[in-house]
Design an enzyme around this catalytic site. Sequence first.
Site, PDB file in Angstrom:
ATOM      1  N   GLU A   1       0.837  -1.190   0.000  1.00  0.00           N
ATOM      2  CA  GLU A   1       0.000   0.000   0.000  1.00  0.00           C
ATOM      3  C   GLU A   1       0.880   1.251   0.000  1.00  0.00           C
ATOM      4  O   GLU A   1       1.814   1.351   0.783  1.00  0.00           O
ATOM      5  CB  GLU A   1      -0.858   0.060   1.269  1.00  0.00           C
ATOM      6  CG  GLU A   1      -1.731  -1.135   1.501  1.00  0.00           C
ATOM      7  CD  GLU A   1      -2.387  -1.086   2.862  1.00  0.00           C
ATOM      8  OE1 GLU A   1      -3.605  -1.289   2.899  1.00  0.00           O
ATOM      9  OE2 GLU A   1      -1.690  -0.839   3.871  1.00  0.00           O
ATOM     10  N   CYS A   2       0.563   2.192  -0.826  1.00  0.00           N
ATOM     11  CA  CYS A   2       1.184   3.508  -0.820  1.00  0.00           C
ATOM     12  C   CYS A   2       2.714   3.411  -0.736  1.00  0.00           C
ATOM     13  O   CYS A   2       3.370   3.082  -1.707  1.00  0.00           O
ATOM     14  CB  CYS A   2       0.600   4.341   0.304  1.00  0.00           C
ATOM     15  SG  CYS A   2       0.954   6.099   0.165  1.00  0.00           S
ATOM     16  N   GLY A   3       3.300   3.691   0.415  1.00  0.00           N
ATOM     17  CA  GLY A   3       4.747   3.609   0.565  1.00  0.00           C
ATOM     18  C   GLY A   3       5.281   2.218   0.288  1.00  0.00           C
ATOM     19  O   GLY A   3       6.375   2.053  -0.264  1.00  0.00           O
TER      20      GLY A   3
END
Length: 196
Positions: free
Chosen positions: A160-162
């Site tokens: 997710e994301c990072g």
Amino acid sequence: LPLWAALKRDESIELPERHLGLVQPSEQKDDWIESRLESGADLLEEAGILPFIDTLKQVQFVAQDIPSVCPDALSGKTIAIARDDAFSFTYTANITLLQDMGAKICYFSPIRDASIPTEATAVWLPGGYPELHAKALSGNVSMIASLKQFHEDGKPILAECGGFLYCMETLIDLDGNSFDMAGLMQGTGTMKVKGG
């Protein structure tokens, strides 16, 4: 709604921020949160709002009918969750749900550990700030090799994301420095200032 009071701008209650959100409390001095809360209480008192707070009705929460989870859906599975300075955006409720579904949880640090825990049958790379720790992440070649092998073995990875940025080939930080990442997927993540 009546206006009961207004608070003046005051640096003593400001929360430092950066791209994608606030600076995390774990990055601050030990008394940082307490001092902000104390300053906020002082401002509320100074504004004369405290007597009105007692007149407010308490918030009433209504119990929700939440369907029960399948308690054995993840039985026998061990989910390794990345947790360190680069990856920290998780919610306790999500981890509890995974455990309620029968999963065992373990944690690892893509910055400091040499490999994914051997007992892991799945990996969760949550959001965070990998761009602030890109040099350390890129330098941990044994962890990158471990993650690549995990991927090549066909084991599930949630990024997710990072965590997604970490799975890309390259990450360019806000200063324009380029770092090799895990390379599980093609592409470069490039950090930009607000509005960039």
